[in-house]
Design an enzyme around this catalytic site. Structure first.
Site, PDB file in Angstrom:
ATOM      1  CG  ASP A   1      14.953  58.079   2.698  1.00 22.22           C
ATOM      2  OD1 ASP A   1      15.023  58.138   1.447  1.00 22.22           O
ATOM      3  OD2 ASP A   1      13.880  58.068   3.313  1.00 22.22           O
TER       4      ASP A   1
ATOM      5  CG  ASP B   1      12.012  59.555   5.445  1.00 22.38           C
ATOM      6  OD1 ASP B   1      11.910  60.247   4.421  1.00 22.38           O
ATOM      7  OD2 ASP B   1      12.240  58.336   5.422  1.00 22.38           O
TER       8      ASP B   1
ATOM      9  CG  ASN C   1      14.154  61.249   0.726  1.00 21.11           C
ATOM     10  OD1 ASN C   1      13.717  61.023  -0.398  1.00 21.11           O
ATOM     11  ND2 ASN C   1      13.486  60.943   1.821  1.00 21.11           N
TER      12      ASN C   1
ATOM     13  CB  THR D   1      10.095  55.474   5.853  1.00 22.23           C
ATOM     14  OG1 THR D   1      11.219  56.031   6.565  1.00 22.23           O
ATOM     15  CG2 THR D   1       9.056  54.958   6.835  1.00 22.23           C
TER      16      THR D   1
ATOM     17  CG  PHE E   1      13.024  57.477  -4.265  1.00 22.22           C
ATOM     18  CD1 PHE E   1      13.372  57.354  -2.922  1.00 22.22           C
ATOM     19  CD2 PHE E   1      14.019  57.793  -5.179  1.00 22.22           C
ATOM     20  CE1 PHE E   1      14.686  57.570  -2.507  1.00 22.22           C
ATOM     21  CE2 PHE E   1      15.333  58.000  -4.776  1.00 22.22           C
ATOM     22  CZ  PHE E   1      15.669  57.889  -3.432  1.00 22.22           C
ATOM     23  CG  ASN E   2      11.257  54.608  -0.230  1.00 19.38           C
ATOM     24  OD1 ASN E   2      12.125  55.478  -0.322  1.00 19.38           O
ATOM     25  ND2 ASN E   2      10.226  54.717   0.600  1.00 19.38           N
TER      26      ASN E   2
ATOM     27  CG  HIS F   1       5.075  59.336   0.092  1.00 17.63           C
ATOM     28  ND1 HIS F   1       4.234  58.839  -0.875  1.00 17.63           N
ATOM     29  CD2 HIS F   1       5.657  60.424  -0.438  1.00 17.63           C
ATOM     30  CE1 HIS F   1       4.300  59.602  -1.956  1.00 17.63           C
ATOM     31  NE2 HIS F   1       5.157  60.570  -1.730  1.00 17.63           N
ATOM     32  CG  ASP F   2       8.467  58.010   4.426  1.00 20.61           C
ATOM     33  OD1 ASP F   2       9.458  58.759   4.334  1.00 20.61           O
ATOM     34  OD2 ASP F   2       8.195  57.138   3.575  1.00 20.61           O
TER      35      ASP F   2
HETATM   36  O1  RIB Z   1       8.375  57.679  -2.996  1.00 18.63           O
HETATM   37  C1  RIB Z   1       8.241  58.241  -1.724  1.00 18.63           C
HETATM   38  C2  RIB Z   1       9.318  57.757  -0.807  1.00 18.63           C
HETATM   39  O2  RIB Z   1      10.597  58.137  -1.298  1.00 18.63           O
HETATM   40  C3  RIB Z   1       9.232  58.377   0.598  1.00 18.63           C
HETATM   41  O3  RIB Z   1       9.733  57.471   1.535  1.00 18.63           O
HETATM   42  C4  RIB Z   1      10.144  59.563   0.495  1.00 18.63           C
HETATM   43  O4  RIB Z   1      10.679  59.952   1.761  1.00 18.63           O
HETATM   44  C5  RIB Z   1      11.231  59.003  -0.381  1.00 18.63           C
HETATM   45  O5  RIB Z   1      12.130  58.271   0.443  1.00 18.63           O
HETATM   46 CA    CA Z   2      11.559  58.155   2.989  1.00 19.68          CA
END
Ligand code: RIB
Ligand code: CA
Length: 339
Positions: free
Chosen positions: A17, A22, A46, A132, A173-174, A247-248
């Protein structure tokens, strides 16, 4: 790209996303010689599905990613409203540097169908799916193509965390974006590796790392530096971080070189209810098996329990991560995407 490798590259599908991190994950997947990026699929997260898909296609131009299919997927979670953290990624979902026009066409099929086609077209167990973003597409794939689940080599996802959240005290979040989809993915029979906030919060794009990035001296490295500048400003404002977490890209790095993280195999449950805990990933460390070295957490294999198919990353070799990313960018070189 996967040139110059001795062993066959690991085939992956990136479900994303974009999203600043990403974007870096996609370029790492493209440039790392141990990976073969077979397809890119998008999911709302996102930003809206339309925006993240446009961003993904534009990133193909940035990285000169050609010859692989891009397809759009779910525009909202299985249940409930779409969460959009525009305070982090901005109005476009990829605010900061100017994006080129999309560099690849969009496949005339849903992301889930593209994932199924790629899994069908490749040897059983040879393809790892790397989500991701939220897990809506992956859950839909498991429900629409149950006969293909066993052909999937594994799911290495960025999401969750065994001790913290970022959208709430409990939820990352994901996972929170679609907890019901996440529950489906974690409950399936395929191997799942969770690259959660426990490790991604240890890999921050701090100024020293940004100097190393800029020293690569290519137009793509400069593009990432501009992404990180925006992403970092959001994280400083919203969460007082000295640098934005990678993160990703860490999920992709963990597939390129599994030794970049230390994982422990343990049951993982997704909370889909609860006023405070919806979206939490609960790791049962009481029942655990060390995957790749003594746990270091005083955990031992539990011979009584059936071996879970889920693993959680508990530590990260940050130097190894940055080496992988910088190497991938050097291999991509200049793409002259602005011309
Ligand atoms: O919490 C971080 C994640 O949420 C990452 O994948 C960021 O790109 C958002 O999608
Ligand atoms: Ca992401």
């Amino acid at each position: 790209m996967n040139a110059e490798t001795t062993s066959p590259a690991q085939k992956i599908i990136l479900d994303c996303d974009p999203g600043h991190d990403d974007a870096i994950a996609m370029l790492l997947a493209h440039g790392n010689p141990n990976l073969e990026l077979l397809a890119v699929t998008t999911v709302a997260g996102n930003q809206t599905l339309e925006k993240v898909t446009t961003n993904a296609r534009a990133l193909a131009r940035v990285g000169n990613i050609t010859g692989i299919p891009f397809a759009a997927g779910a525009s909202r979670p299985l249940v409930g409203p779409q969460l959009i953290p525009d305070e982090i990624h901005g109005e476009s979902g990829l605010d900061g540097p100017e994006l080129p026009a999309p560099g690849v066409p969009l496949e005339d099929t849903h992301a889930v169908n593209l994932i199924a086609q790629v899994i069908q077209d490749n040897e059983p167990g040879s393809v790892v799916i790397v989500p991701t973003g939220s897990l809506t597409n992956i859950a839909l794939f498991a429900r629409m193509y149950p006969e293909l689940v066993e052909r999937v080599g594994g799911v290495t996802l960025m999401g969750g965390g065994h001790h913290t959240g970022n959208m709430t005290p409990a939820a990352e979040f994901n996972i929170l974006a679609d907890p019901d989809a996440a529950a489906i993915v974690f409950e399936e029979s395929w191997p799942v590796t969770m690259i959660g906030l426990d490790v991604t919060h240890q890999v921050l794009a701090v100024p020293d790392r940004m100097e190393q990035l800029k020293a690569i001296g290519t137009d793509v490295a400069q593009f990432i530096a501009e992404l990180v500048e925006f992403f970092g400003a959001s994280y400083m404002k919203e969460r007082n971080y000295p640098g934005p977490p990678m993160h990703d890209p860490l999920a992709v790095a963990a597939v390129a070189d599994p030794s970049v993280v230390r994982t422990i195999r343990a049951p993982i449950y997704v909370e889909t209810q609860g006023a405070h805990a919806r979206g939490q990933t609960i790791v049962d460390f009481r029942r655990t098996w060390s995957n790749n070295d003594p746990s270091g957490l005083g955990l031992v294999d539990d011979p009584e329990a059936t071996s879970p198919n889920t693993s959680v990353a508990v530590d990260v070799d940050t130097d190894k991560f940055w080496d992988l990313l910088f190497d991938a960018l050097r291999r991509i070189g200049d793409t002259n995407f602005k011309s």
